[in-house]
Design a protein around this motif. Structure first.
Motif, PDB file in Angstrom:
ATOM      1  N   ARG A  97      -2.025  -3.820  -5.843  1.00  0.00           N
ATOM      2  CA  ARG A  97      -0.848  -3.990  -4.988  1.00  0.00           C
ATOM      3  C   ARG A  97       0.333  -3.329  -5.666  1.00  0.00           C
ATOM      4  O   ARG A  97       0.642  -3.622  -6.821  1.00  0.00           O
ATOM      5  CB  ARG A  97      -0.541  -5.472  -4.758  1.00  0.00           C
ATOM      6  N   MET A 125      -6.602  -5.378   2.274  1.00  0.00           N
ATOM      7  CA  MET A 125      -5.477  -4.934   1.437  1.00  0.00           C
ATOM      8  C   MET A 125      -4.144  -5.318   2.066  1.00  0.00           C
ATOM      9  O   MET A 125      -3.205  -5.728   1.371  1.00  0.00           O
ATOM     10  CB  MET A 125      -5.553  -3.419   1.234  1.00  0.00           C
ATOM     11  N   ILE A 167       0.870  -1.183   0.000  1.00  0.00           N
ATOM     12  CA  ILE A 167       0.000   0.000   0.000  1.00  0.00           C
ATOM     13  C   ILE A 167       0.907   1.233   0.000  1.00  0.00           C
ATOM     14  O   ILE A 167       1.719   1.416   0.911  1.00  0.00           O
ATOM     15  CB  ILE A 167      -0.932   0.007   1.227  1.00  0.00           C
ATOM     16  N   GLU A 226      -8.733  -1.033  -4.169  1.00  0.00           N
ATOM     17  CA  GLU A 226      -8.736  -2.122  -3.192  1.00  0.00           C
ATOM     18  C   GLU A 226      -7.963  -3.339  -3.680  1.00  0.00           C
ATOM     19  O   GLU A 226      -7.259  -3.992  -2.912  1.00  0.00           O
ATOM     20  CB  GLU A 226     -10.179  -2.507  -2.864  1.00  0.00           C
ATOM     21  N   GLU A 227      -8.099  -3.662  -4.956  1.00  0.00           N
ATOM     22  CA  GLU A 227      -7.458  -4.874  -5.484  1.00  0.00           C
ATOM     23  C   GLU A 227      -6.028  -4.634  -5.964  1.00  0.00           C
ATOM     24  O   GLU A 227      -5.333  -5.559  -6.383  1.00  0.00           O
ATOM     25  CB  GLU A 227      -8.288  -5.449  -6.626  1.00  0.00           C
TER      26      GLU A 227
END
Length: 429
Positions: free
Chosen positions: A414, A171, A140, A411-412
């Motif tokens: 990375r 996450m 994140i 959200e998905e």
């Protein structure tokens, strides 16, 4: 329900006491010599129930059942369990959802563990704690770049209700490269557990263990659900692995101890919390960390703050124990910034010790520019600020869109640590 098949009769003392008095959450037992923390089994005609000794007097002891008192009668026999409270640990738990006793809650059959461990243990010896000197990547941007976490660090996630704690937890679990992830869901509504698995974890539990004590469980189950989860994490840490531990939420854990403490006659202090509600936080949180010659437990604890009030006694106590805090700000969601991490109110106490000098300077510059924007937000919106009045503020205004995009993340999505550092440097140059 507690699986009493796991309690062999040979593990019960031949001596027994009897139930003398039953209260709403406390049972008085006479004729049995015990100490605080002992586990007993109440044998009734209608049910058998495990309970823990929470208070001892000269002539009797008081026990708190892990279930409920319904069905227990005065005169019922009470046996001392010699082995104490133990739970299954090991690779067999990976991918499973269990209760605080290690019983399956996912309908996938019995867990055939080869090893058991006591859930009550001492924290890591201070002189055996390893230095936190490695970065724990979570994928994140706002956390890796500006609130960098180290392996073995304890971090709090502070937020009001509905701000996005569960989303951020998902996450963190999906974004970290930890080989084992242990999640304690304490006091959650029953529907939230499958929702968290399928929505936030995308149904992938291959390297994850979930320990769940729902809101309808007894306070003792909620309390020891957290200790069971940290015990499982300790098992993998002792195998030399870097474990991610997450707990949602510390507040409900403290509320469970509040119920227990008040039932025992402890005096209520701030917001009705007895002293034990505050001391028990350190007993749990200090079990996370890095140990020399072994692995580490990097822990994220969520803290529900009522009305976004960070001076709440539980939030205040947690902040004093933890090595950093991440504050989720409801106001940021109005600007479409998700996850809504308020970097100006958040801090990582180990960041300066684990990142490069270049990274440290870039993060400092980012915070400085972002702080200038927030301080002068009203002046800028009213149009009363004229370019050239403050070169630093001019730079902050110029970088505004880039900084806000850095804080945003799907959200998905990375983002690798190297990419985060690259983006951070591009913004502040």
């Amino acid at each position: 329900m507690i699986d009493l098949l796991k309690i062999k009769k040979s593990s019960l003392s031949p001596l027994f006491g009897r139930v003398k008095e039953i209260q709403s959450f406390m049972i008085e037992v006479e004729g049995l010599k015990t100490s605080v923390g002992d586990v007993v089994e109440i044998v009734s005609k209608d049910k058998n129930e495990l309970a823990m000794v929470t208070k001892v007097t000269k002539d009797s002891c008081f026990v708190s059942p892990f279930g409920f008192v319904e069905g227990i009668k005065t005169g019922d026999k009470v046996y001392l369990k010699n082995e104490g409270l133990q739970i299954p640990v090991g690779e067999e738990l990976l991918g499973r959802v269990i209760d605080p006793f290690g019983n399956p809650k996912d309908g996938l059959g019995e867990i055939r563990a080869k090893e058991y461990a006591s859930i009550i243990k001492d924290p890591i010896d201070p002189m055996k704690r390893g230095l936190i000197n490695e970065i724990f990547e979570v994928g994140i941007k706002s956390i890796d770049g500006l609130l960098t976490t180290g392996k073995g660090q304890k971090v709090g996630i502070f937020a009001g209700s509905g701000v996005g704690k569960s989303t951020l937890m998902g996450m963190l679990v999906r974004g970290s490269k930890s080989p084992v992830k242990v999640i304690a869901l304490i006091g959650e509504r029953g529907r939230e557990i499958p929702e968290f698995i399928h929505k936030n974890l995308k149904g992938d539990l291959s390297d994850t263990i979930i320990v769940a004590a729902t809101s309808d469980d007894s306070p003792l189950m909620k309390k020891y659900g957290a200790f069971s989860a940290i015990t499982i994490a300790e098992y993998f840490k002792d195998q030399g692995k870097d474990v991610l531990f997450m707990m949602d939420s510390v507040t409900r854990f403290a509320m469970a101890q509040r119920e227990i403490g008040l039932a025992l006659g402890e005096p209520p202090t701030s917001k009705g919390y007895p002293p034990s509600s505050l001391t028990i936080l350190a007993q749990l949180m200090e079990r996370a960390g890095k140990e020399e010659g072994k692995g580490s437990i990097t822990a994220f604890f969520t803290v529900l703050v009522e009305g976004d009030d960070l001076s709440d006694p539980i939030a205040d106590q947690a902040r004093s124990i933890l090595d950093g805090h991440i504050v989720l700000d409801r106001a940021l969601t109005d600007y479409g910034i998700y996850p809504p991490v308020n970097i100006l109110k958040s801090a990582s106490r180990v960041m300066n010790d684990i990142v490069s000098k270049e990274h440290k300077e870039a993060a400092f510059t980012f915070r400085k520019l972002y702080s200038l924007l927030k301080e002068n937000e009203l002046v800028i919106r009213l149009g009363t600020y004229k370019k050239g009045m403050d070169p630093e503020l001019d730079k902050a205004i110029e970088k505004k869109e880039f900084m806000e995009n850095f804080l945003k993340q799907k959200e998905e999505e990375r983002v690798p640590f190297e990419k985060t550092l690259e983006l951070l440097k591009e913004i502040v140059l």
